[in-house]
Design an enzyme around this catalytic site. Structure first.
Site, short mmCIF file in Angstrom:
data_model
loop_
_atom_site.label_atom_id
_atom_site.label_comp_id
_atom_site.label_asym_id
_atom_site.label_seq_id
_atom_site.Cartn_x
_atom_site.Cartn_y
_atom_site.Cartn_z
N GLY A 14 0.69 -1.33 0.15
CA GLY A 14 0.04 0.03 0.14
C GLY A 14 0.77 1.18 -0.15
N ARG A 68 -16.32 -14.88 -8.83
CA ARG A 68 -15.86 -13.65 -8.98
C ARG A 68 -17.02 -12.56 -8.90
NH1 ARG A 68 -10.50 -12.64 -10.45
NH2 ARG A 68 -9.76 -14.49 -11.54
N ARG A 94 -6.82 -8.33 -8.22
CA ARG A 94 -8.01 -9.13 -8.68
C ARG A 94 -8.48 -8.50 -9.75
NH1 ARG A 94 -8.02 -13.79 -6.77
NH2 ARG A 94 -10.27 -13.95 -6.99
N HIS A 112 -0.77 1.68 -12.95
CA HIS A 112 -0.13 0.68 -13.63
C HIS A 112 1.35 0.89 -13.86
CE1 HIS A 112 0.64 -3.02 -15.91
NE2 HIS A 112 1.32 -2.53 -16.77
N ASP A 148 -5.87 -3.48 -17.63
CA ASP A 148 -4.84 -2.42 -18.05
C ASP A 148 -5.15 -1.70 -19.26
OD1 ASP A 148 -3.33 -3.04 -15.64
OD2 ASP A 148 -2.25 -4.80 -16.38
#
Ligand code: GRF
Length: 212
Positions: A14, A68, A94, A112, A148
């Site tokens: 984090g 999911r 996830r 990213h 992404d």
């Protein structure tokens, strides 16, 4: 202006979350970190958030097996409970279902560690080195169903040095991440980012290019 209520979703240490918490300490920052939510009960970042006085919650993906959609419904319920306006994925490992993503159009960001669309997915620093890339960096983008991908809000670049190790390159990129994520969230929280034809405009202008 009413500050936007932000949830930061994490799976690990984090450090980007910590950068967002730090930025939001400023009363002039247009967002408050109202919740840190993890899919892992032992994520290091949870302790950091608690120490900063931020509410935390856990939706443990392991409890949902392969379902999911059920995991994402549980996430959504927590986000609604905290009346969240904007979601920031920060090392959240996830994949989210299209149904969940559709509930947060232009209200969910991800960071990213690469200059998208290059090096989507994992191990970006190793792959940038293996490819002989001379520039590398980080991207903040709106989340869409495809991983992404999604309109780019901000990018920051670093030079790849001759003989760089993966760790050295990762550290150089991480410093950039910690700058661009708070800056990108600020723009979004201020309502200055608009998506037109799949690309972000900031105050009506294209996202600025990178210095070369
Ligand atoms: C960062 O490199 C982020 O770009 C990627 O995962 C890493 C998370 O690091 N998505 P941290 O948990 O924010 O320190």
């Amino acid at each position: 202006m009413q500050r936007k209520r932000v949830a930061v979703l994490i799976s690990g240490r984090g450090s980007n979350m910590a950068a967002l918490i730090e930025a939001a300490k400023d009363n002039d920052y247009p967002a408050e970190i109202a919740l840190v939510l993890s899919n892992r009960p032992n994520a290091g970042g949870l302790g950091v958030a608690r120490a900063a006085g931020i509410a935390t919650d856990v939706v443990d993906h392991a409890a949902f097996g392969k379902d999911r959609a059920a995991f994402d419904r549980a996430l959504q319920a927590v986000l609604e409970k905290y009346r969240i306006d904007i979601v920031c994925l920060a090392g959240f490992m996830r994949l989210l279902t299209p149904g969940f993503v559709a509930q947060w159009p232009e209200r969910m960001l991800n960071i990213h560690p690469a200059l998208l669309p290059a090096f989507k997915g994992l191990d970006t620093h190793k792959r940038a080195l293996a490819a002989g890339a001379k520039m590398h960096g980080a991207t903040v983008h709106f989340v869409v169903a495809e991983m992404d991908a999604g309109p780019i809000v901000a990018q920051g670049a670093v030079a790849v040095h001759t003989g760089d190790s993966e760790a050295a390159l990762a550290a150089r990129v991480l410093a950039v991440e910690h700058r661009i994520y708070p800056a990108a969230l600020k723009l979004v929280a201020e309502g200055r980012v608009q998506v037109v034809n799949g690309q972000c405009l900031i105050d009506g202008m294209p996202v600025p290019g990178l210095p070369v």
